[in-house]
Design a protein around this motif. Structure first.
Motif, mmCIF file in Angstrom:
data_model
loop_
_atom_site.group_PDB
_atom_site.id
_atom_site.type_symbol
_atom_site.label_atom_id
_atom_site.label_comp_id
_atom_site.label_asym_id
_atom_site.label_seq_id
_atom_site.Cartn_x
_atom_site.Cartn_y
_atom_site.Cartn_z
ATOM 1 N N GLN A 170 0.825 -1.193 0.000
ATOM 2 C CA GLN A 170 0.000 0.000 0.000
ATOM 3 C C GLN A 170 0.869 1.256 0.000
ATOM 4 O OE1 GLN A 170 -3.127 0.333 -0.431
ATOM 5 N NE2 GLN A 170 -3.945 -1.716 -0.100
ATOM 6 N N ARG A 171 0.848 1.986 -1.125
ATOM 7 C CA ARG A 171 1.503 3.285 -1.158
ATOM 8 C C ARG A 171 0.521 4.343 -0.665
ATOM 9 N NH1 ARG A 171 3.857 4.061 -7.019
ATOM 10 N NH2 ARG A 171 4.722 5.908 -5.998
ATOM 11 N N LYS A 172 1.046 5.505 -0.271
ATOM 12 C CA LYS A 172 0.199 6.540 0.307
ATOM 13 C C LYS A 172 0.297 7.823 -0.495
ATOM 14 C CE LYS A 172 0.420 4.696 5.014
ATOM 15 N NZ LYS A 172 0.720 4.986 6.434
ATOM 16 N N TRP A 173 -0.779 8.597 -0.436
ATOM 17 C CA TRP A 173 -0.801 9.882 -1.132
ATOM 18 C C TRP A 173 0.178 10.842 -0.469
ATOM 19 C CZ3 TRP A 173 -3.037 9.956 -5.655
ATOM 20 C CH2 TRP A 173 -4.120 9.121 -5.921
ATOM 21 N N ARG A 174 0.924 11.575 -1.284
ATOM 22 C CA ARG A 174 1.900 12.522 -0.761
ATOM 23 C C ARG A 174 1.352 13.935 -0.640
ATOM 24 N NH1 ARG A 174 6.942 11.468 -4.586
ATOM 25 N NH2 ARG A 174 5.261 11.372 -6.119
ATOM 26 N N GLY A 175 0.126 14.135 -1.057
ATOM 27 C CA GLY A 175 -0.506 15.447 -0.943
ATOM 28 C C GLY A 175 -2.007 15.309 -0.868
ATOM 29 N N THR A 176 -2.685 16.414 -0.636
ATOM 30 C CA THR A 176 -4.138 16.454 -0.554
ATOM 31 C C THR A 176 -4.695 17.197 -1.761
ATOM 32 O OG1 THR A 176 -4.107 16.431 1.861
ATOM 33 C CG2 THR A 176 -6.106 17.238 0.806
ATOM 34 N N VAL A 177 -5.745 16.642 -2.358
ATOM 35 C CA VAL A 177 -6.424 17.297 -3.478
ATOM 36 C C VAL A 177 -7.844 17.597 -3.040
ATOM 37 C CG1 VAL A 177 -7.083 17.138 -5.897
ATOM 38 C CG2 VAL A 177 -5.029 15.967 -5.094
ATOM 39 N N ARG A 178 -8.237 18.862 -3.144
ATOM 40 C CA ARG A 178 -9.593 19.242 -2.748
ATOM 41 C C ARG A 178 -10.206 20.180 -3.781
ATOM 42 N NH1 ARG A 178 -6.937 21.219 1.671
ATOM 43 N NH2 ARG A 178 -8.186 19.885 2.997
ATOM 44 N N VAL A 179 -11.517 20.288 -3.726
ATOM 45 C CA VAL A 179 -12.269 21.138 -4.649
ATOM 46 C C VAL A 179 -12.415 22.525 -4.058
ATOM 47 C CG1 VAL A 179 -14.445 21.390 -5.904
ATOM 48 C CG2 VAL A 179 -13.533 19.118 -5.443
ATOM 49 N N LYS A 180 -12.394 23.517 -4.927
ATOM 50 C CA LYS A 180 -12.564 24.894 -4.470
ATOM 51 C C LYS A 180 -13.453 25.662 -5.445
ATOM 52 C CE LYS A 180 -9.997 28.831 -2.652
ATOM 53 N NZ LYS A 180 -8.659 29.382 -2.354
ATOM 54 N N ASP A 181 -14.349 26.463 -4.891
ATOM 55 C CA ASP A 181 -15.188 27.382 -5.674
ATOM 56 C C ASP A 181 -16.068 26.664 -6.691
ATOM 57 O OD1 ASP A 181 -13.926 29.423 -4.293
ATOM 58 O OD2 ASP A 181 -12.392 29.676 -5.836
ATOM 59 N N GLY A 182 -16.811 25.644 -6.259
ATOM 60 C CA GLY A 182 -17.735 24.985 -7.178
ATOM 61 C C GLY A 182 -17.721 23.479 -7.013
ATOM 62 N N THR A 183 -18.048 22.788 -8.083
ATOM 63 C CA THR A 183 -18.085 21.324 -8.074
ATOM 64 C C THR A 183 -17.151 20.784 -9.157
ATOM 65 O OG1 THR A 183 -19.939 21.221 -9.642
ATOM 66 C CG2 THR A 183 -20.474 21.307 -7.286
ATOM 67 N N ILE A 184 -16.741 19.525 -8.978
ATOM 68 C CA ILE A 184 -15.904 18.831 -9.955
ATOM 69 C C ILE A 184 -16.534 17.474 -10.239
ATOM 70 C CG2 ILE A 184 -13.709 17.633 -10.313
ATOM 71 C CD1 ILE A 184 -13.338 20.525 -10.735
ATOM 72 N N GLU A 185 -16.730 17.171 -11.529
ATOM 73 C CA GLU A 185 -17.217 15.864 -11.952
ATOM 74 C C GLU A 185 -16.018 14.965 -12.235
ATOM 75 O OE1 GLU A 185 -20.405 15.250 -11.812
ATOM 76 O OE2 GLU A 185 -20.799 17.348 -11.282
ATOM 77 N N ALA A 186 -16.137 13.707 -11.840
ATOM 78 C CA ALA A 186 -14.979 12.815 -11.974
ATOM 79 C C ALA A 186 -15.422 11.366 -12.140
ATOM 80 C CB ALA A 186 -14.084 12.947 -10.736
ATOM 81 N N VAL A 187 -14.457 10.531 -12.527
ATOM 82 C CA VAL A 187 -14.654 9.078 -12.586
ATOM 83 C C VAL A 187 -13.582 8.447 -11.703
ATOM 84 C CG1 VAL A 187 -14.817 7.041 -14.047
ATOM 85 C CG2 VAL A 187 -15.462 9.280 -14.959
ATOM 86 N N ARG A 188 -14.023 7.576 -10.792
ATOM 87 C CA ARG A 188 -13.096 6.952 -9.846
ATOM 88 C C ARG A 188 -12.923 5.483 -10.198
ATOM 89 N NH1 ARG A 188 -14.561 8.619 -4.154
ATOM 90 N NH2 ARG A 188 -16.473 7.455 -4.621
ATOM 91 N N PHE A 189 -11.651 5.028 -10.216
ATOM 92 C CA PHE A 189 -11.315 3.644 -10.571
ATOM 93 C C PHE A 189 -10.597 2.969 -9.409
ATOM 94 C CE2 PHE A 189 -11.177 6.275 -14.345
ATOM 95 C CZ PHE A 189 -11.829 5.545 -15.321
ATOM 96 N N ASP A 190 -10.833 1.675 -9.245
ATOM 97 C CA ASP A 190 -10.013 0.876 -8.335
ATOM 98 C C ASP A 190 -8.646 0.700 -8.993
ATOM 99 O OD1 ASP A 190 -8.770 -1.772 -7.455
ATOM 100 O OD2 ASP A 190 -10.356 -1.538 -5.962
ATOM 101 N N LEU A 191 -7.594 1.205 -8.354
ATOM 102 C CA LEU A 191 -6.275 1.267 -8.980
ATOM 103 C C LEU A 191 -5.748 -0.119 -9.361
ATOM 104 C CD1 LEU A 191 -3.728 2.723 -9.850
ATOM 105 C CD2 LEU A 191 -2.943 2.648 -7.484
ATOM 106 N N HIS A 192 -5.773 -1.065 -8.427
ATOM 107 C CA HIS A 192 -5.184 -2.380 -8.680
ATOM 108 C C HIS A 192 -5.975 -3.146 -9.743
ATOM 109 C CE1 HIS A 192 -2.448 -1.692 -5.424
ATOM 110 N NE2 HIS A 192 -3.432 -1.544 -4.552
ATOM 111 N N LYS A 193 -7.296 -3.047 -9.693
ATOM 112 C CA LYS A 193 -8.110 -3.736 -10.695
ATOM 113 C C LYS A 193 -7.947 -3.099 -12.067
ATOM 114 C CE LYS A 193 -11.578 -5.534 -7.489
ATOM 115 N NZ LYS A 193 -13.014 -5.570 -7.121
ATOM 116 N N LEU A 194 -7.762 -1.784 -12.106
ATOM 117 C CA LEU A 194 -7.550 -1.107 -13.382
ATOM 118 C C LEU A 194 -6.227 -1.546 -14.013
ATOM 119 C CD1 LEU A 194 -8.457 1.009 -15.438
ATOM 120 C CD2 LEU A 194 -7.321 2.745 -14.049
#
Length: 320
Positions: A189-213
């Protein structure tokens, strides 16, 4: 009966020059059929030969069916077609590969609201996220040693994502990573080195299971496509980082300028005190004048600044 042998071998020869897989296997089926007829029409039927030819006949039939199924048109929903055209087609993924990746990586469409965290620093990297549009922006940060947030990537308007290939949070492919065990408890298990957050509105996205992808990419043999996509994503982030670094350099220049101005002001205040001490007796000696001159040279005090200090001190005598 011998003509069945000639016919069977003729079909095999034609199969050798066939470039289309369905045509090739169809010719091999005709060849196998002729050999079955030849084996069964002997005075003493050759059942072993007929059985083996029947096995080949069935095998080619199964492969023809699979090939025809793989050639069926792929039907995509509107959002899937848009995602494929923008984010996967430019890197060589076929529609069928794209659908396979979606179906085998637990892909889900998600919407992040203002100030929502997309990924959190030090959390295990189990999923990667493809940002594809929205009304807001996203910002990548990490905490510094003094617990302040340091921006790593300049914000990118979500509206610009609608007309681009999106922005990947995480790498689709890592050439250094090895195939992970099926058991999640045994995976590294590797870990995220930073934080990503939304600002000033909404963000549409597609989320994938990394290992299965990544497993699906391996199974499809689409590693080259995945590598090219990842390289392009890294270049995109590097361009955003460069823009951010330019802003940071300008910011640092402004802060340095303000700092130097504060130091210079403090230096002038100290010089004013020295001048006041020198003129307190009503006379400035040669030694005092030389000390003041050395101080000016050492601290880059201009002649104009010197004259202003002397004038404000109320000195009426000869300039020194």
């Amino acid at each position: 009966v011998v003509w069945f042998v000639h016919a069977g071998n003729s079909f095999s020869l034609l199969a050798l020059i066939a470039s289309d897989m369905i045509t090739l296997r169809s010719l091999m089926m005709f060849s196998a059929t002729n050999f079955i007829c030849f084996s069964l029409l002997q005075p003493k039927p050759m059942y072993p030969g007929a059985c083996w030819s029947l096995v080949f006949l069935c095998g080619h039939g199964v492969q023809i069916f699979r090939e025809m199924m793989s050639r069926r048109p792929v039907k995509l929903q509107a959002r899937e077609e848009d995602l494929y055209d923008r984010c996967f087609l430019p890197y060589g993924f076929t529609p069928r590969q794209f659908i396979y990746l979606l179906n085998n990586s637990e892909a889900e469409w998600v919407s992040f609201q203002d100030n929502n965290v997309i990924v959190e620093k030090n959390e295990p990297i189990t999923h990667i996220v493809l940002l594809i549009g929205g009304t807001g922006s996203y910002v990548v940060t990490r905490p510094t040693k003094d617990h302040h947030e340091e921006v790593l990537i300049v914000r990118n308007d979500g509206a610009s994502l609608d007309s681009s290939s999106g922005a990947w949070v995480g790498d689709l492919w890592d050439s250094k990573s090895k195939e992970q065990p099926k058991d999640e408890s045994e995976r590294v298990q590797r870990k995220w080195r930073g934080t990503v957050r939304v600002k000033d509105g909404t963000i549409e996205a597609v989320r994938f299971d990394l290992h299965k992808l990544r497993d699906a990419v391996r199974e499809l043999g689409a590693i080259t496509c995945a590598k090219q996509l990842t390289i392009d994503s890294l270049n995109n982030h590097r361009e955003m980082n460069s823009a951010f670094l330019q802003q940071e350099q300008l910011k640092n220049i402004e802060e340095r300028k303000k700092f130097l101005e504060a130091i210079q002001l403090q230096t002038l205040e100290t010089y004013s005190s020295l001048v006041a001490i020198a003129i307190a007796s009503g006379k400035v000696t040669a030694e005092e004048a030389e000390c003041l001159r050395q101080y000016r040279l050492k601290n880059s005090i201009s002649e104009k600044e010197h004259n202003n200090v002397v004038h404000k001190s109320g000195w009426k005598g000869e300039m020194f």
